[in-house]
Design an enzyme around this catalytic site. Sequence first.
Site, short mmCIF file in Angstrom:
data_model
loop_
_atom_site.label_atom_id
_atom_site.label_comp_id
_atom_site.label_asym_id
_atom_site.label_seq_id
_atom_site.Cartn_x
_atom_site.Cartn_y
_atom_site.Cartn_z
N ASN A 86 0.80 -1.22 0.00
CA ASN A 86 0.00 0.00 0.00
C ASN A 86 0.84 1.28 0.00
OD1 ASN A 86 -2.54 1.69 0.77
ND2 ASN A 86 -1.09 2.05 2.45
N TYR A 151 3.34 9.45 -11.51
CA TYR A 151 2.45 8.61 -10.70
C TYR A 151 1.76 7.55 -11.55
CZ TYR A 151 -1.25 7.38 -7.39
OH TYR A 151 -2.11 6.69 -6.55
N LYS A 155 2.08 3.45 -11.27
CA LYS A 155 0.92 2.59 -11.01
C LYS A 155 0.67 1.61 -12.15
CE LYS A 155 -0.02 3.97 -6.88
NZ LYS A 155 0.16 3.06 -5.73
N THR A 186 -8.73 10.97 2.25
CA THR A 186 -7.75 10.67 3.29
C THR A 186 -7.16 11.98 3.80
OG1 THR A 186 -5.89 10.54 1.74
CG2 THR A 186 -7.17 8.51 2.13
#
Length: 254
Positions: A86, A151, A155, A186
């Site tokens: 994670n 990013y 991923k 979050t």
Amino acid sequence: MFSLKDKKAIITGGGSGIGKAISVLFAKQGAEVHILELTAESAQNTVDEITAEGGKVFAHACNVAKHDEVVATFEKIGNIHILVNNAGIAHVGKVDTTGEADFDRIMDVNVKGVYNCLYASIPQFRKSGGGAIVNMASIASWVGISDRFAYSTAKGAVMSMTLSVARDYINENIRCNSISPARVHTPFVDGFIAKNYPGNEAEIFDKLSKSQPIGRMGKPEEIATLALFLASEEAGFITGSDYPIDGGFIKLNN
């Protein structure tokens, strides 16, 4: 259903956000949870919450980008049944606005960090006779996201690693799947908005929420529930798959 009793789980980045939600839920379902964070202090809130609920949890200071450090930590923990990759960091920028240092930083954590944990986990899974790996990918693995070059690259690599590991270890009873969330609410999101859009927090939050067709961001607990299913025996026939959890973003955003 979805019991993790007598299972030992490693969760990277388990100190906050999605990782915290996964750690708390896995412990509630009976797992012995081992959280990897840069510092043990970063995991303390999660440890305190799990301990207060009677769960079994350990925190380990470990930089997932450091190969030898990861291997040593996994060897200390010993045989495992579940790994959740994670830990990750974000970056905003197109290819011509992404400097080499930033690109390397994203690759070190989001790609090499996953590789390091996969590498270190296989011997420990073998001791347990197999297990389940859940990698955190992203909708950026599926579709183009503006200003997310590094990013998205990282991923995409995570999704490819998921397929490779699933194929290579299917005969050793090691399953490997990934989850691709859209935007999840979050503390990181709140901090990002506050830093980049001071004075316009409510407006930007609403805009980001509505980028999902369902009209809101995901909740960490919703991602954790999917991770629990994929890690459980009930998902024993599932490997080499990615699961978008995106409020309709991929299929309905047209």
